[in-house]
Scaffold this motif. Structure first.
Motif, mmCIF file in Angstrom:
data_model
loop_
_atom_site.group_PDB
_atom_site.id
_atom_site.type_symbol
_atom_site.label_atom_id
_atom_site.label_comp_id
_atom_site.label_asym_id
_atom_site.label_seq_id
_atom_site.Cartn_x
_atom_site.Cartn_y
_atom_site.Cartn_z
ATOM 1 N N ILE A 170 0.866 -1.030 -0.138
ATOM 2 C CA ILE A 170 0.181 0.011 -0.060
ATOM 3 C C ILE A 170 0.958 1.159 -0.013
ATOM 4 C CG2 ILE A 170 -1.636 1.151 1.269
ATOM 5 C CD1 ILE A 170 -2.533 -1.421 2.318
ATOM 6 N N ASN A 171 0.989 1.737 -1.096
ATOM 7 C CA ASN A 171 1.987 3.055 -1.357
ATOM 8 C C ASN A 171 1.574 4.071 -2.114
ATOM 9 O OD1 ASN A 171 4.153 4.372 -2.457
ATOM 10 N ND2 ASN A 171 5.304 2.537 -2.907
ATOM 11 N N ILE A 207 -6.782 1.313 7.260
ATOM 12 C CA ILE A 207 -6.401 -0.125 7.053
ATOM 13 C C ILE A 207 -6.689 -1.196 8.128
ATOM 14 C CG2 ILE A 207 -4.335 -1.535 6.054
ATOM 15 C CD1 ILE A 207 -3.069 1.183 5.106
ATOM 16 N N GLU A 264 3.789 -4.255 2.811
ATOM 17 C CA GLU A 264 4.402 -3.340 3.180
ATOM 18 C C GLU A 264 3.389 -2.040 2.924
ATOM 19 O OE1 GLU A 264 8.120 -2.787 0.515
ATOM 20 O OE2 GLU A 264 7.461 -4.877 0.005
ATOM 21 N N ILE A 265 3.533 -1.260 4.073
ATOM 22 C CA ILE A 265 2.580 0.123 4.196
ATOM 23 C C ILE A 265 3.477 1.150 4.156
ATOM 24 C CG2 ILE A 265 0.940 1.538 5.203
ATOM 25 C CD1 ILE A 265 -0.062 -1.336 6.429
ATOM 26 N N ASN A 304 2.667 7.062 2.709
ATOM 27 C CA ASN A 304 1.460 7.331 2.538
ATOM 28 C C ASN A 304 1.294 8.563 3.518
ATOM 29 O OD1 ASN A 304 -0.262 5.031 1.041
ATOM 30 N ND2 ASN A 304 1.154 3.968 2.659
ATOM 31 N N VAL A 322 -4.164 2.017 11.124
ATOM 32 C CA VAL A 322 -3.705 1.032 10.773
ATOM 33 C C VAL A 322 -3.791 -0.086 11.710
ATOM 34 C CG1 VAL A 322 -1.638 -0.148 9.873
ATOM 35 C CG2 VAL A 322 -2.048 2.330 9.511
ATOM 36 N N ILE A 370 6.173 -1.330 7.685
ATOM 37 C CA ILE A 370 5.611 0.047 7.810
ATOM 38 C C ILE A 370 6.538 1.051 7.954
ATOM 39 C CG2 ILE A 370 3.726 1.464 8.805
ATOM 40 C CD1 ILE A 370 2.463 -1.032 10.340
ATOM 41 N N ASN A 387 6.001 6.846 6.412
ATOM 42 C CA ASN A 387 4.643 7.449 6.495
ATOM 43 C C ASN A 387 4.441 8.683 7.362
ATOM 44 O OD1 ASN A 387 2.927 4.966 4.945
ATOM 45 N ND2 ASN A 387 4.184 3.992 6.667
#
Length: 231
Positions: free
Chosen positions: A28-29, A39, A55-56, A59, A75, A107, A110
């Protein structure tokens, strides 16, 4: 770094992005989450239903209206399991149903910007991760508890993050429960010694104007059910 991205063409997400159980490999990018943007994965289990290689990254999470409450986060990967004092499983982590529901979670990079207000949700919760869990180079401002790891085994690192005014906002001053903005980092029931040991690092993080819950004015809390320490 987390705060040097071009966000002019990002897709806006204002609802729930749900990760299904058993997914192997998801990134999620480059999204902006706002309002009810969240999420969630609360159906993962061990073995074939485990979620692997998440993989986050890169964001933004802003202007949230996600409901605050213990067990809910912006999240939200997994539901934490906490043994009662009378539960025999407290001394036998192989019975913990939450172990290794998530294998290899990253993560990183972000931006999480909360509000200087009451009723702010927790930000990241990962419950039952194994393999490698990395939460690195994120920026947290205000909001609820920034990072919560529950029932983690394997290798984990919480490094090079920045925490600004976590726990020192309006919520931290008036709400003396876990739903306010209290801890920058919570590590609960870490390590399943009969299943897979935990080896972790919390290094090179910046805490600017943060404080802990109630009279425990510390940004990090470790808890194993029998003892509690703040750092």
């Amino acid at each position: 770094p987390a705060n040097t991205r071009n966000t002019s063409n990002e897709t806006q997400i204002t609802g729930t992005l749900k990760i299904a159980k058993g997914v192997k490999g998801i990134m999620i990018n480059g999204f902006t989450f706002s309002g009810n943007g969240q999420i969630i994965c609360n159906e993962a289990g061990r073995g074939s239903t485990a979620v692997e290689n998440v993989e986050i990254v890169y964001n933004r999470f802003i202007n949230t209206t996600v409901t605050a409450g213990e067990g809910n986060a912006i999240v939200n990967l997994g539901l934490a399991w906490r043994p009662s004092n009378s539960d025999a499983a407290i001394n036998d982590p192989t019975k913990w149903a939450c172990n290794q529901r998530f294998v290899n979670v990253t993560i990183a990079h972000n931006v999480f910007k909360g509000k200087n207000a009451t009723g702010q949700p927790n930000v990241i919760q990962v419950a039952g991760s194994g393999g490698n869990t990395s939460i690195v180079d994120n920026s947290f401002e205000y909001g609820g508890t920034s990072i919560s790891l529950f029932n983690t085994c394997g290798n984990f690192n919480i490094d090079h993050n920045r925490f600004i005014n976590v726990g020192a906002d309006a919520a931290g001053k008036t709400e003396k429960t876990y739903t306010g903005g209290y801890f920058a980092i919570r590590l609960y029931y870490i390590g399943a010694r009969k299943l897979e040991k935990a080896d972790g690092s919390v290094c090179h993080n910046i805490f600017d104007g943060c404080q802990g819950q109630s009279t425990m004015f510390a940004p990090i809390r470790l808890f194993s059910g029998n003892s509690s320490e703040t750092v």
